[in-house]
Enzyme design. Structure first.
Site, PDB file in Angstrom:
ATOM      1  N   LYS A   1       0.852  -1.186   0.000  1.00 57.88           N
ATOM      2  CA  LYS A   1       0.000   0.000   0.000  1.00 57.88           C
ATOM      3  C   LYS A   1       0.890   1.239   0.000  1.00 57.88           C
ATOM      4  O   LYS A   1       1.432   1.650   1.016  1.00 57.88           O
ATOM      5  CB  LYS A   1      -0.912   0.047   1.220  1.00 57.88           C
ATOM      6  CG  LYS A   1      -1.977   1.123   1.049  1.00 57.88           C
ATOM      7  CD  LYS A   1      -2.399   1.769   2.338  1.00 57.88           C
ATOM      8  CE  LYS A   1      -1.859   3.124   2.643  1.00 57.88           C
ATOM      9  NZ  LYS A   1      -1.932   4.193   1.671  1.00 57.88           N
TER      10      LYS A   1
ATOM     11  N   GLU B   1       9.119   1.732  11.098  1.00 54.44           N
ATOM     12  CA  GLU B   1      10.182   2.722  10.837  1.00 54.44           C
ATOM     13  C   GLU B   1       9.516   4.084  10.888  1.00 54.44           C
ATOM     14  O   GLU B   1       8.717   4.423  10.007  1.00 54.44           O
ATOM     15  CB  GLU B   1      10.787   2.486   9.446  1.00 54.44           C
ATOM     16  CG  GLU B   1      11.471   1.147   9.282  1.00 54.44           C
ATOM     17  CD  GLU B   1      12.728   1.021  10.121  1.00 54.44           C
ATOM     18  OE1 GLU B   1      13.251   2.049  10.595  1.00 54.44           O
ATOM     19  OE2 GLU B   1      13.180  -0.110  10.326  1.00 54.44           O
TER      20      GLU B   1
ATOM     21  N   CYS C   1      13.405  11.256   6.559  1.00 58.00           N
ATOM     22  CA  CYS C   1      13.354  10.970   7.993  1.00 58.00           C
ATOM     23  C   CYS C   1      14.725  11.141   8.640  1.00 58.00           C
ATOM     24  O   CYS C   1      14.827  11.352   9.837  1.00 58.00           O
ATOM     25  CB  CYS C   1      12.843   9.555   8.201  1.00 58.00           C
ATOM     26  SG  CYS C   1      13.778   8.351   7.240  1.00 58.00           S
TER      27      CYS C   1
ATOM     28  N   GLU D   1       9.193  16.654  15.239  1.00 57.68           N
ATOM     29  CA  GLU D   1       9.587  16.490  13.831  1.00 57.68           C
ATOM     30  C   GLU D   1       8.811  17.495  12.973  1.00 57.68           C
ATOM     31  O   GLU D   1       7.585  17.545  13.013  1.00 57.68           O
ATOM     32  CB  GLU D   1       9.275  15.068  13.360  1.00 57.68           C
ATOM     33  CG  GLU D   1       9.791  14.809  11.947  1.00 57.68           C
ATOM     34  CD  GLU D   1       9.415  13.435  11.416  1.00 57.68           C
ATOM     35  OE1 GLU D   1       8.235  13.043  11.550  1.00 57.68           O
ATOM     36  OE2 GLU D   1      10.295  12.752  10.860  1.00 57.68           O
TER      37      GLU D   1
HETATM   38  P1  NAD Z   1       1.951   8.589   7.567  1.00 59.42           P
HETATM   39  O1  NAD Z   1       2.183   7.871   8.841  1.00 59.42           O
HETATM   40  O2  NAD Z   1       0.910   9.629   7.522  1.00 59.42           O
HETATM   41  O3  NAD Z   1       1.597   7.577   6.382  1.00 59.42           O
HETATM   42  C1  NAD Z   1       2.444   6.490   6.041  1.00 59.42           C
HETATM   43  C2  NAD Z   1       1.613   5.414   5.380  1.00 59.42           C
HETATM   44  O4  NAD Z   1       0.717   4.866   6.338  1.00 59.42           O
HETATM   45  C3  NAD Z   1       0.751   5.913   4.229  1.00 59.42           C
HETATM   46  O5  NAD Z   1       0.720   4.939   3.221  1.00 59.42           O
HETATM   47  C4  NAD Z   1      -0.613   6.069   4.890  1.00 59.42           C
HETATM   48  O6  NAD Z   1      -1.680   5.988   3.991  1.00 59.42           O
HETATM   49  C5  NAD Z   1      -0.613   4.900   5.854  1.00 59.42           C
HETATM   50  N1  NAD Z   1      -1.506   5.032   7.005  1.00 59.42           N
HETATM   51  C6  NAD Z   1      -1.993   6.165   7.565  1.00 59.42           C
HETATM   52  N2  NAD Z   1      -2.790   5.865   8.605  1.00 59.42           N
HETATM   53  C7  NAD Z   1      -2.806   4.521   8.712  1.00 59.42           C
HETATM   54  C8  NAD Z   1      -3.438   3.620   9.603  1.00 59.42           C
HETATM   55  N3  NAD Z   1      -4.214   4.037  10.605  1.00 59.42           N
HETATM   56  N4  NAD Z   1      -3.220   2.291   9.437  1.00 59.42           N
HETATM   57  C9  NAD Z   1      -2.421   1.848   8.460  1.00 59.42           C
HETATM   58  N5  NAD Z   1      -1.807   2.657   7.576  1.00 59.42           N
HETATM   59  C10 NAD Z   1      -1.981   3.987   7.698  1.00 59.42           C
HETATM   60  O7  NAD Z   1       3.371   9.173   7.164  1.00 59.42           O
HETATM   61  P2  NAD Z   1       3.707  10.096   5.922  1.00 59.42           P
HETATM   62  O8  NAD Z   1       3.212  11.475   6.238  1.00 59.42           O
HETATM   63  O9  NAD Z   1       3.312   9.428   4.680  1.00 59.42           O
HETATM   64  O10 NAD Z   1       5.322  10.082   5.960  1.00 59.42           O
HETATM   65  C11 NAD Z   1       6.087  10.956   6.709  1.00 59.42           C
HETATM   66  C12 NAD Z   1       6.573  10.296   7.983  1.00 59.42           C
HETATM   67  O11 NAD Z   1       7.272   9.103   7.668  1.00 59.42           O
HETATM   68  C13 NAD Z   1       7.560  11.147   8.743  1.00 59.42           C
HETATM   69  O12 NAD Z   1       7.247  11.092  10.109  1.00 59.42           O
HETATM   70  C14 NAD Z   1       8.891  10.488   8.480  1.00 59.42           C
HETATM   71  O13 NAD Z   1       9.866  10.684   9.456  1.00 59.42           O
HETATM   72  C15 NAD Z   1       8.495   9.052   8.393  1.00 59.42           C
HETATM   73  N6  NAD Z   1       9.499   8.282   7.660  1.00 59.42           N
HETATM   74  C16 NAD Z   1      10.270   7.398   8.356  1.00 59.42           C
HETATM   75  C17 NAD Z   1      11.264   6.677   7.706  1.00 59.42           C
HETATM   76  C18 NAD Z   1      12.131   5.698   8.438  1.00 59.42           C
HETATM   77  O14 NAD Z   1      12.794   4.914   7.779  1.00 59.42           O
HETATM   78  N7  NAD Z   1      12.147   5.695   9.751  1.00 59.42           N
HETATM   79  C19 NAD Z   1      11.446   6.857   6.332  1.00 59.42           C
HETATM   80  C20 NAD Z   1      10.637   7.770   5.660  1.00 59.42           C
HETATM   81  C21 NAD Z   1       9.659   8.480   6.338  1.00 59.42           C
END
Ligand code: NAD
Length: 487
Positions: A173, A248, A282, A385
């Site tokens: 997804k 992550e 991130c 963040e």
């Molecule tokens: P997000 O948590 O909003 O979304 C990530 C994914 O999860 C999307 O596909 C979203 O549709 C899905 N999602 C949202 N709610 C959900 C739920 N309740 N159940 C299951 N899936 C759900 O994050 P984002 O805004 O897309 O990305 C930015 C964040 O990701 C930042 O906090 C960044 O630090 C983090 N990030 C971490 C890493 C790492 O390796 N640690 C890498 C890249 C980004």
């Protein structure tokens, strides 16, 4: 206008509910594609296809699985321009960066795990003269792979590659904000002849598609990358189902500059760590600590470099920094800039929209590279963040003080330190509470190393052997030696 479809059981399927979400191009604010607004019924279909495909894929010889994944890598490379263009339009990042970082890394992910599975070994223990124990590492079944928008193909393939290489099937997804490269990848899966159901892609919202995957009883393995709050939700929902997961999550990474560093290299590295991909990585070094002796000069040069970054059309090869992912995210970042002033910060450059944007980008979601000084270490801007082109800069006096400050946030994803003193480099690296510490560099990745965070940056590790182990289940087989010879 491009209308995307789900990829289920090797074919394209419209969402069962018939609804679509508008997908905006961040650089212009215009809608340029329609994304399936799928729900639990689409997830059910995808999981059922993955389940049917699993026994055959798990039995496929490693060399054949490897070859299919290498074919995928080769086709991504052959379609570099197409993928990079799609990634750039979808995310707002500079085309140059998508070509140099995102897409090559997606191919590298497939190459790495396709070849890794040809060289695995597993343990064997002899219990005196009594028995032989060996460990089988078997694929776990259907994996649910959920990824964010900032490095869409890079991070999704970082999950797909090890899951498939080890013989699992998967339902992926992608973020609803950046679905296009996952769609292109599904096209390549058809072209290379990946068996139907081995990889399925279901588009849509996290609250519907993501949540359905997390709680689906057939999905035994979950690999999630995204925000810390979402990670907490997923952990809460999946824990009673005893799923195996990696999370992550977010970061607020320190970048520590000692006075004995190589000045120009450190400056260039710190600018990159702060602003690469609009600060939407991130791992970005968003809290810069500079030793007092060089603080004034470093700060002056940092501001000069930040001001010189070309903010503009991501498609323009001269652009260093593109647009943020969405209007809502830009608002969040601007909110933190207002908060920074309330918290006593001094904005030295940036602080809002860039002054000059090409006509095509007037409706885009832009924030100029921003440097903020004079903030207390424990204020919200320094603890939460932001995930944008914003760096705070703080002078420090002693090693002890800066280690304490570096470790003072709830996050622990990565850290960088810059020094010419080898002993200090190792000493400080050991004390920084982070999953990865870079010495005299930033974002230099070897795919064999464990990757992940401590504290609220996540649970579990990806990469190398960690990923091969995560996607397999160890089974101990104990064979007792015969005590008498057979007749
Ligand atoms: P997000 O948590 O909003 O979304 C990530 C994914 O999860 C999307 O596909 C979203 O549709 C899905 N999602 C949202 N709610 C959900 C739920 N309740 N159940 C299951 N899936 C759900 O994050 P984002 O805004 O897309 O990305 C930015 C964040 O990701 C930042 O906090 C960044 O630090 C983090 N990030 C971490 C890493 C790492 O390796 N640690 C890498 C890249 C980004």
């Amino acid at each position: 206008m491009l209308t995307l479809a789900n990829f289920i059981d090797g074919e394209w399927r419209a969402p069962l509910g018939g609804a679509y979400l508008p997908n905006h191009e961040p650089a212009t604010g215009e809608v340029y594609s329609q994304v399936p607004d799928s729900d639990g019924r689409d997830v059910d279909q995808a999981v059922a296809a993955a389940r049917r495909a699993f026994p055959g894929w798990a039995r496929t010889p490693a060399a054949e699985r490897s070859q299919l994944l290498l074919d995928l890598a080769q086709r991504i490379e052959a379609n570099l321009d197409r993928f990079a263009q799609a990634e750039c339009v979808d995310t707002g990042k500079p085309l140059r960066l998508a070509r140099a970082l995102d897409i090559p890394r997606a191919a590298a992910n497939f190459r790495y795990f396709a070849t890794a599975i040809l060289h695995t070994e597993s343990e064997c223990y002899r219990t005196d003269q009594l028995a032989l124990n060996y460990v089988l590492r078997q694929p776990r079944g259907v994996a649910g792979l959920i990824s964010p928008w900032n490095l869409p193909l890079y991070l999704l393939t970082w999950k797909i590659a090890p899951a498939l290489a080890t013989g699992n099937t998967a339902v992926a997804k992608p973020s609803e904000l950046t679905p296009v490269t996952a769609h292109l990848l599904a096209e390549l899966c058809q072209q290379v002849g990946l068996p139907p159901g081995v990889l399925n892609v279901v588009h849509g919202l996290g609250s519907k598609v993501g949540a359905a995957l997390v709680t689906h009883p057939t999905v035994r393995t979950l690999s999630f990358t995204g925000g810390t709050r979402t990670g907490a939700d997923i952990a809460r929902n999946a824990a009673p189902l005893f799923k195996k997961m990696t999370l992550e999550l977010g970061g607020k990474n320190p970048n520590v500059v000692f006075a004995d560093c190589t000045f120009e290299e450190t400056l260039a590295g710190s600018v990159r760590a702060a602003f690469e991909n609009q600060g939407e990585i991130c791992l970005c070094g968003s809290r810069l600590f500079v030793e007092e002796a060089i603080y004034p000069r470093f700060l002056e040069r940092l501001v000069e470099r930040a001001k010189a970054l070309q903010v503009g059309d991501p498609l323009d090869p001269a652009t260093d920094q593109g647009a943020l992912i969405s209007a809502a995210h830009r608002e969040k970042v601007l909110g933190y800039l207002r908060l920074a002033v309330e918290e006593g910060g001094r904005i030295l450059c940036g602080g809002g929209a860039p002054p000059l944007l090409p006509p095509r980008c007037q409706g885009g979601y832009y924030v100029a590279p921003t440097v903020i000084a004079d903030l207390p270490v424990n204020c919200r801007v320094n603890q939460e963040e932001i995930f944008g082109p914003v760096v705070t800069v703080t002078p420090f006096r002693t090693e002890t003080e800066v280690i304490e400050w570096a470790n003072s946030t709830p996050y622990g994803l990565s850290a960088s330190l810059w020094t010419g003193d080898l002993a200090r480099a190792h000493r400080v690296a050991e004390q920084l509470d982070a999953g990865t510490v870079w010495i005299n560099c930033w974002l230099l990745r070897d795919l064999r190393t464990p990757f992940g965070g401590t504290k609220q940056s996540g649970v579990g590790r990806e990469g190398g052997d960690e990923a091969l182990r995560f996607f397999t289940e160890p089974k101990t087989v104990c064979l007792k030696y015969a005590t008498e010879s057979p007749r």
